[in-house]
Write a protein that holds these residues in place. Structure first.
Motif, mmCIF file in Angstrom:
data_model
loop_
_atom_site.group_PDB
_atom_site.id
_atom_site.type_symbol
_atom_site.label_atom_id
_atom_site.label_comp_id
_atom_site.label_asym_id
_atom_site.label_seq_id
_atom_site.Cartn_x
_atom_site.Cartn_y
_atom_site.Cartn_z
ATOM 1 N N ALA A 268 51.702 38.696 -38.861
ATOM 2 C CA ALA A 268 50.138 38.282 -39.203
ATOM 3 C C ALA A 268 49.131 38.757 -38.352
ATOM 4 O O ALA A 268 49.578 39.035 -37.175
ATOM 5 C CB ALA A 268 50.226 36.802 -39.509
ATOM 6 N N ASP A 269 48.121 38.771 -39.002
ATOM 7 C CA ASP A 269 46.885 38.893 -38.238
ATOM 8 C C ASP A 269 46.205 37.795 -37.497
ATOM 9 O O ASP A 269 45.096 37.751 -36.879
ATOM 10 C CB ASP A 269 45.741 39.796 -38.662
ATOM 11 N N ASN A 270 46.951 36.539 -37.748
ATOM 12 C CA ASN A 270 46.328 35.299 -37.201
ATOM 13 C C ASN A 270 46.881 34.885 -35.994
ATOM 14 O O ASN A 270 47.782 35.456 -35.441
ATOM 15 C CB ASN A 270 46.223 34.402 -38.503
ATOM 16 N N TYR A 271 46.586 33.714 -35.896
ATOM 17 C CA TYR A 271 47.079 33.100 -34.058
ATOM 18 C C TYR A 271 48.621 32.673 -34.360
ATOM 19 O O TYR A 271 49.271 33.064 -33.239
ATOM 20 C CB TYR A 271 46.386 31.839 -34.096
ATOM 21 N N GLY A 272 49.153 32.325 -35.475
ATOM 22 C CA GLY A 272 50.661 31.695 -35.191
ATOM 23 C C GLY A 272 51.331 32.011 -36.497
ATOM 24 O O GLY A 272 52.677 31.331 -36.628
ATOM 25 N N VAL A 273 50.983 32.905 -37.334
ATOM 26 C CA VAL A 273 51.618 33.194 -38.665
ATOM 27 C C VAL A 273 51.477 31.872 -39.631
ATOM 28 O O VAL A 273 50.801 32.074 -40.638
ATOM 29 C CB VAL A 273 53.210 33.685 -38.689
ATOM 30 N N GLU A 274 51.937 30.716 -39.022
ATOM 31 C CA GLU A 274 51.888 29.507 -39.661
ATOM 32 C C GLU A 274 50.676 28.813 -39.156
ATOM 33 O O GLU A 274 50.092 29.152 -38.424
ATOM 34 C CB GLU A 274 53.309 28.561 -39.363
ATOM 35 N N SER A 275 50.433 27.862 -39.791
ATOM 36 C CA SER A 275 49.074 27.065 -39.712
ATOM 37 C C SER A 275 49.319 26.008 -38.160
ATOM 38 O O SER A 275 50.399 25.716 -38.053
ATOM 39 C CB SER A 275 48.900 25.989 -40.599
ATOM 40 N N VAL A 276 48.605 26.322 -37.323
ATOM 41 C CA VAL A 276 48.635 25.510 -36.092
ATOM 42 C C VAL A 276 47.391 24.858 -35.971
ATOM 43 O O VAL A 276 46.282 25.480 -35.678
ATOM 44 C CB VAL A 276 48.833 26.453 -34.756
ATOM 45 N N PRO A 277 47.557 23.418 -35.673
ATOM 46 C CA PRO A 277 48.735 22.663 -35.868
ATOM 47 C C PRO A 277 49.261 22.616 -37.375
ATOM 48 O O PRO A 277 48.318 22.894 -38.383
ATOM 49 C CB PRO A 277 48.245 21.180 -35.586
ATOM 50 N N PRO A 278 50.326 22.303 -37.746
ATOM 51 C CA PRO A 278 50.838 22.295 -39.088
ATOM 52 C C PRO A 278 50.313 20.825 -39.904
ATOM 53 O O PRO A 278 49.605 20.122 -39.249
ATOM 54 C CB PRO A 278 52.398 22.202 -38.984
ATOM 55 N N ARG A 279 50.751 20.867 -41.010
ATOM 56 C CA ARG A 279 50.398 19.729 -41.894
ATOM 57 C C ARG A 279 51.206 18.340 -41.072
ATOM 58 O O ARG A 279 52.151 18.684 -40.629
ATOM 59 C CB ARG A 279 50.845 19.633 -43.242
ATOM 60 N N PRO A 280 50.733 17.376 -41.204
ATOM 61 C CA PRO A 280 51.297 16.170 -40.849
ATOM 62 C C PRO A 280 52.882 16.089 -41.249
ATOM 63 O O PRO A 280 53.009 16.289 -42.228
ATOM 64 C CB PRO A 280 50.529 14.986 -41.072
ATOM 65 N N CYS A 281 53.572 15.459 -40.249
ATOM 66 C CA CYS A 281 55.198 15.247 -40.898
ATOM 67 C C CYS A 281 55.438 13.800 -41.257
ATOM 68 O O CYS A 281 54.810 13.105 -40.192
ATOM 69 C CB CYS A 281 55.908 15.847 -39.772
ATOM 70 N N MET A 282 55.821 13.580 -42.069
ATOM 71 C CA MET A 282 56.387 12.073 -42.301
ATOM 72 C C MET A 282 57.669 11.719 -41.899
ATOM 73 O O MET A 282 57.881 10.641 -42.088
ATOM 74 C CB MET A 282 56.397 12.045 -43.767
ATOM 75 N N ASP A 283 58.481 12.343 -41.403
ATOM 76 C CA ASP A 283 59.985 12.062 -40.684
ATOM 77 C C ASP A 283 59.653 11.495 -39.718
ATOM 78 O O ASP A 283 58.792 11.797 -38.801
ATOM 79 C CB ASP A 283 60.803 13.371 -40.865
ATOM 80 N N ASP A 284 60.826 11.099 -38.990
ATOM 81 C CA ASP A 284 60.699 10.400 -37.690
ATOM 82 C C ASP A 284 60.673 11.248 -36.482
ATOM 83 O O ASP A 284 60.222 11.079 -35.671
ATOM 84 C CB ASP A 284 62.139 9.381 -37.359
ATOM 85 N N PHE A 285 61.334 12.297 -36.637
ATOM 86 C CA PHE A 285 61.454 13.425 -35.904
ATOM 87 C C PHE A 285 61.160 15.082 -36.348
ATOM 88 O O PHE A 285 61.679 15.119 -37.528
ATOM 89 C CB PHE A 285 62.654 13.743 -35.120
ATOM 90 N N CYS A 286 60.199 15.680 -35.924
ATOM 91 C CA CYS A 286 59.613 16.858 -36.576
ATOM 92 C C CYS A 286 59.639 18.107 -35.640
ATOM 93 O O CYS A 286 59.164 17.709 -34.283
ATOM 94 C CB CYS A 286 58.396 16.555 -37.290
ATOM 95 N N ALA A 287 59.748 19.066 -36.191
ATOM 96 C CA ALA A 287 59.333 20.478 -35.576
ATOM 97 C C ALA A 287 57.806 20.543 -35.532
ATOM 98 O O ALA A 287 57.144 20.375 -36.561
ATOM 99 C CB ALA A 287 59.928 21.821 -36.179
ATOM 100 N N MET A 288 57.269 20.709 -34.179
ATOM 101 C CA MET A 288 55.826 20.935 -34.187
ATOM 102 C C MET A 288 55.435 22.500 -34.585
ATOM 103 O O MET A 288 54.116 22.538 -34.958
ATOM 104 C CB MET A 288 55.317 20.881 -32.689
ATOM 105 N N LEU A 289 56.327 23.232 -34.676
ATOM 106 C CA LEU A 289 55.951 24.807 -35.110
ATOM 107 C C LEU A 289 57.370 24.777 -36.228
ATOM 108 O O LEU A 289 58.267 25.589 -35.969
ATOM 109 C CB LEU A 289 56.086 25.677 -34.034
#
Length: 347
Positions: A268-289
């Motif tokens: 991608a031509d953007n900073y991280g391909v994905e949104s950085v930071p991502p949407r909030p995660c509702m699980d107990d443990f989550c990948a930050m990317l």
């Protein structure tokens, strides 16, 4: 002794052998390269790199700094416009020679498979370990100067060795050449700042008649890099992220699409391909990317960031095309986990 007996669900670990370090670069077969060659009809080329002193400053990432260019030294003097007659009165030449202190992922870049790992129970003993693609281990295969402990303390390991496995030199040897496919998010969603999910991508694919096959490189134009250029090395971070699209890294349907399409890389031509930071995660443990984890850690699918796609995407749209030949090797720098690139598209 095997590095792992369990692999992450849906991963490609082991698909190309227990010791594979290439991941989906294995899909760059002769046939895949020839599909890229077949897209060359005009003999026209496009540079897909920003100038490597962009974005400017360190506002996008305080750990990444602009390149510092300086001359080498000759006889204790700057070796720039150096007259060789200083050494030999009969010499007519003047010479220049320089060096650079370069943050490898400051500007247009590749992420190698050693860039992002995760904690995962590779042995089935109930104890997650810090590992990377295909079970390569932190502190033995990817080695920094210290080992981090769960309590936050560090154990010194000595000299920095870098990525003894999965480094960018593997990508360079694989050449990273084949067919590129453009998904022009800017043309469909403008500078809306939209978080792009699977349904959004599907609409663009259907509208533009895009076909993606295993072994292709998939590129997303969002307008981010063009906005950076317009800011002339003084990035307005809030405006950049608010007005340009990024992929929703937490969309599990998007993850499945990446799995199914067989792309060698998402670019991608953007900073991280994905949104950085991502949407909030509702699980107990989550990948930050989360998309980085899915691509680099599970699939062996590479990521390219901050590429300059404006001229190419405009030409493709004007000529009713979406595919081209891409040539994009990184620096062949052993041990590096990322690399600048000067990609070339040929149409």
């Amino acid at each position: 002794m095997k590095r792992w007996t369990r692999r992450p669900e849906g991963s490609t670990w082991g698909d190309w052998g227990e010791d594979d370090q290439l991941g989906r670069a294995n899909l760059l077969t002769r046939e895949a390269v020839l599909r890229g060659v077949a897209e060359v009809r005009e003999g026209r080329t496009f540079c897909l790199s920003l100038p490597l002193d962009y974005p400017g400053g360190s506002l996008l990432n305080p750990r990444r700094t602009p390149p510092e260019l300086r001359p080498t030294q000759r006889n204790g003097r700057p070796n720039m416009n150096y007259p060789l007659r200083c050494d030999d009165p009969t010499a007519l030449d003047i010479v220049c020679d320089d060096q650079v202190l370069l943050t490898l992922q400051y500007s247009t870049q590749w992420d190698s498979l050693a860039h992002v790992g995760q904690m995962f129970d590779v042995d089935g003993d109930g104890r997650p370990e810090d590992v990377y693609y295909n079970g390569f281990r932190a502190n033995s295969d990817i080695v920094g100067p210290v080992a981090y402990r769960d309590d936050g303390f560090m154990t010194p390991l000595g000299a920095h060795k870098g990525a003894q496995r999965l480094g960018v030199e593997n990508m360079a040897a694989a050449c990273m050449q084949g067919r590129g496919v453009m998904i022009d998010l800017l043309a469909h969603y403008g500078r809306s700042g939209k978080l792009i999910d699977y349904d959004d991508i599907r609409r663009v694919i259907d509208a533009d008649g895009i076909v993606i096959e295993p072994g292709d490189f998939v590129l997303f134009r969002t307008g981010f890099a063009q906005a950076l250029l317009e800011m002339n090395r003084e990035p307005d971070v809030k405006t950049l992220f608010a007005t340009t699209c990024a992929l929703d890294g937490r969309d599990v349907r998007l993850h499945q699409w990446v799995t199914d399409c067989g792309a060698v890389a998402l670019i991608a031509d953007n900073y991280g391909v994905e949104s950085v930071p991502p949407r909030p995660c509702m699980d107990d443990f989550c990948a930050m990317l989360p998309l980085h984890a899915h691509c680099l850690f599970r699939l062996g699918c590479y990521l390219g960031e901050l590429w300059y796609l404006t001229d190419l995407a405009d030409w493709l749209r004007a000529n009713n095309r979406t595919r081209f030949m891409l040539t994009a090797p990184p620096l062949r720098l052993p041990g590096a986990v990322g690399s600048p690139a000067t990609p070339v598209a040929t149409v």
